[in-house]
Design an enzyme around this catalytic site. Sequence first.
Site, PDB file in Angstrom:
ATOM      1  N   SER A 134     -84.673 121.452 -25.315  1.00  0.00           N
ATOM      2  CA  SER A 134     -85.060 122.288 -26.452  1.00  0.00           C
ATOM      3  C   SER A 134     -85.832 121.463 -27.488  1.00  0.00           C
ATOM      4  O   SER A 134     -86.891 120.928 -27.166  1.00  0.00           O
ATOM      5  CB  SER A 134     -83.805 122.955 -27.038  1.00  0.00           C
ATOM      6  OG  SER A 134     -84.151 124.084 -27.817  1.00  0.00           O
ATOM      7  N   ASP A 147     -83.530 128.722 -22.858  1.00  0.00           N
ATOM      8  CA  ASP A 147     -83.258 127.450 -23.545  1.00  0.00           C
ATOM      9  C   ASP A 147     -82.377 126.508 -22.721  1.00  0.00           C
ATOM     10  O   ASP A 147     -81.299 126.876 -22.261  1.00  0.00           O
ATOM     11  CB  ASP A 147     -82.562 127.765 -24.870  1.00  0.00           C
ATOM     12  CG  ASP A 147     -82.569 126.600 -25.838  1.00  0.00           C
ATOM     13  OD1 ASP A 147     -82.349 125.455 -25.400  1.00  0.00           O
ATOM     14  OD2 ASP A 147     -82.794 126.828 -27.030  1.00  0.00           O
TER      15      ASP A 147
END
Length: 279
Positions: A43, A184
């Site tokens: 991320s 994610d």
Amino acid sequence: MPGSALVLGGGGPVGGAWLTGVLAGLTEAGIDLGSADVVIGTSAGAVFGSRLRSGVSAADLYGRQLSGADAVRLPVTARQTARFLWAALGSRDPQRSIERLARAALRARTGPESDVFDTVGALLGEIRDWPERELRIAAVDTQSGQTEVFHSHSGATLLEAVAASCAVPVVWPPVTVAGRRWMDGGSRSTANLQLARGYRRVLAVVPVPRAVGPHRSASQQAAELSDDGARVVLLSPDRAARRMMGRNMADDTRRSAAARAGHAQASALAPSVADVWQG
């Protein structure tokens, strides 16, 4: 065992700002982060890991946080937060939890995938090619719920890989790469320290120590690596840094303070980091 792994975790705009402060503080203390044999990013850590690996200095990454550059517009509503928590906390089983979150991500009414690519592309700037030295980027496959790794030979562009790693469930849509949908990389582990298994020295900079849900924490993963024979340093925000960061990891007004807190924390911890990283 091969040499060293630098692991950079996720944590939204605010967590990412703290991370840049840590990187800059360690570098100023004489710790050569560029010597890492591999950088593993998740991320926000995928964004800054890509830039660091591509030659952008830690000082520059840090300075841009202080100046207000690299702003990310990520408005998270109360309804989105509730849906995320309902999905992630709806089961005590890690696999069922991530499957619930993946379904919620796929069903959520969000903007187009281009929003993710545009935001990530702006953060990467002119960087589009995979760096020469090894970089691994974690993302979660919405079909299997498993964390997988993108790298220079995986068939995805760097932009696609980082966008996949940053696609926050329910807030942003899952990103399509090679016919699969990705969310994610921090969905089931904010650090993904397991990807550093086999390395002799591991430095993990993790803004958020644990993903939402019944998943292993960064400290648990670090302990497993230590049991395997690795020397591991795990850096997460201390009390002062958490106070500066606040609770909303998307609050742009907190980035400068979070970055400064990370820098101060790194300066204080540099000797212990050097003992492992350069030992």
